[in-house]
Design a protein around this motif. Structure first.
Motif, short mmCIF file in Angstrom:
data_model
loop_
_atom_site.label_atom_id
_atom_site.label_comp_id
_atom_site.label_asym_id
_atom_site.label_seq_id
_atom_site.Cartn_x
_atom_site.Cartn_y
_atom_site.Cartn_z
N UNK A 47 0.88 -1.18 0.00
CA UNK A 47 0.00 0.00 0.00
C UNK A 47 0.91 1.23 0.00
N UNK A 48 0.79 2.11 -1.00
CA UNK A 48 1.63 3.32 -1.01
C UNK A 48 1.36 4.17 0.24
N UNK A 49 2.42 4.80 0.76
CA UNK A 49 2.28 5.56 2.00
C UNK A 49 2.71 7.01 1.79
N UNK A 50 1.94 7.91 2.40
CA UNK A 50 2.32 9.32 2.51
C UNK A 50 2.53 9.54 4.01
N UNK A 51 3.76 9.84 4.41
CA UNK A 51 4.02 10.13 5.82
C UNK A 51 3.83 11.63 6.01
N UNK A 52 2.92 11.98 6.90
CA UNK A 52 2.65 13.39 7.19
C UNK A 52 3.14 13.68 8.61
N UNK A 53 4.07 14.61 8.71
CA UNK A 53 4.61 15.02 10.01
C UNK A 53 3.86 16.27 10.45
N UNK A 54 3.01 16.12 11.47
CA UNK A 54 2.17 17.23 11.94
C UNK A 54 2.91 18.08 12.97
N UNK A 55 2.29 19.21 13.27
CA UNK A 55 2.79 20.14 14.30
C UNK A 55 4.13 20.74 13.91
N UNK A 56 4.30 20.95 12.61
CA UNK A 56 5.52 21.55 12.07
C UNK A 56 5.79 22.91 12.69
N UNK A 57 4.73 23.64 13.01
CA UNK A 57 4.86 24.99 13.58
C UNK A 57 5.52 24.98 14.96
N UNK A 58 5.54 23.82 15.62
CA UNK A 58 6.11 23.74 16.97
C UNK A 58 7.63 23.51 16.95
N UNK A 59 8.20 23.35 15.75
CA UNK A 59 9.64 23.11 15.64
C UNK A 59 10.38 24.37 15.20
N UNK A 60 11.62 24.49 15.66
CA UNK A 60 12.48 25.57 15.17
C UNK A 60 12.90 25.21 13.75
N UNK A 61 13.13 26.22 12.94
CA UNK A 61 13.50 26.00 11.53
C UNK A 61 14.68 25.04 11.36
N UNK A 62 15.70 25.19 12.23
CA UNK A 62 16.89 24.35 12.05
C UNK A 62 16.67 22.91 12.53
N UNK A 63 15.52 22.61 13.13
CA UNK A 63 15.21 21.23 13.54
C UNK A 63 14.40 20.47 12.48
N UNK A 64 13.88 21.17 11.49
CA UNK A 64 13.01 20.53 10.50
C UNK A 64 13.72 19.41 9.75
#
Length: 194
Positions: free
Chosen positions: A136-153
Motif C-alpha cells: 500500500x503506497x504511503x504518505x508520511x505526514x509530520x504534523x505540528x511543524x509549527x512547533x519546531x524551530x526552523x533548524x530542527x526541520x
C-alpha cells in the motif's frame, strides 16, 4: 491548486458489510491517538467541523468515511496507542483496520500521521511496515511543524525517515494545521495515488 468544494461525512462503519460501495478511490488516514488526525482532516478540507476533534484520545472507534468532491473518500481509522479502552476493544480495532487494509479494493494509499517533534512510536513503525508488506503506497505526514524551530526541520525529518526505514518511493509531507503548511503538497500526493 486543489480546491475542496464538497466535503461531507458519509458514514461510520464497524463491519465490512457497512462499508460504502466501491465507487470511489479511498485514502486511509492512520496515526496514534492525539496526533492531530481530525485537525488534519478539517484543515485540508477547509471544513472546521467535518471530523470531531476531541481532547480525549481514542474517541474514534469506527471507520469514518468522508466524501471529497464526489471524487474520492478519506477514511479515518481509530487512533492507536494510548486510547483508554480495554484490550478486547483494542483487538477489535486491530481486526477492523486489518480487514479494511487487506480487503478494500478501492484503497489507493495510506496517510501515516506522525508527530514531527518526536521519534515515531513502535505502533507507527508497525503501521508503516504493515502497509509496505501489503504494498500500500504511503504518505508520511509530520504534523505540528509549527512547533519546531526552523533548524530542527531537516534533522527531525531525517530522524523520522531513519526510524521508519522510509522508502524513498513514498511521500513525506511537513504539515501544520495551525499555520496551514503542507495542505497543497498533501493533496498533490493524495491525488497522485488516486
Amino acid at each position: 491548486m486543489y480546491k475542496v468544494n464538497k466535503a461531507q461525512f458519509v458514514l461510520c462503519a464497524a463491519w465490512k458489510s457497512q462499508w460504502p460501495e466501491n465507487d470511489l478511490p479511498e485514502i486511509c488516514l492512520a496515526g496514534r491517538s492525539n496526533v492531530g488526525k481530525s485537525s488534519l482532516i478539517n484543515t485540508i478540507t477547509n471544513h472546521s467541523k467535518l471530523a470531531k476533534v476531541s481532547g480525549t484520545p481514542g474517541k474514534t472507534r469506527t471507520l469514518n468515511f468522508f466524501n471529497i468532491n464526489d471524487e474520492l473518500r478519506l477514511v479515518d481509522v481509530p487512533g492507536y496507542g494510548y486510547a483508554k479502552v480495554n484490550d478486547k476493544i483494542k483487538e477489535s480495532f486491530g481486526d477492523m483496520i486489518d480487514t479494511y487494509l487487506r480487503e478494500r479494493d478501492v484503497l489507493k494509499g495510506l496517510v501515516l500521521i506522525v508527530d514531527y517533534r518526536h521519534k515515531p512510536t513502535r505502533d507507527d513503525i508497525e503501521m508503516y511496515e504493515y502497509a509496505k508488506y501489503y504494498e500500500i503506497p504511503v504518505i508520511v505526514v509530520a504534523t505540528k511543524e509549527d512547533k519546531l524551530k526552523r533548524n530542527d526541520l531537516k534533522k527531525n525529518e531525517k530522524m523520522i525517515k531513519q526510524v521508519l526505514d522510509f522508502d524513498e518511493n513514498d511521500q513525506f509531507v511537513r504539515f501544520s494545521s495551525f499555520n496551514k503548511t503542507g495542505i497543497q503538497e498533501l493533496w498533490y500526493a493524495i491525488l497522485k495515488l488516486c
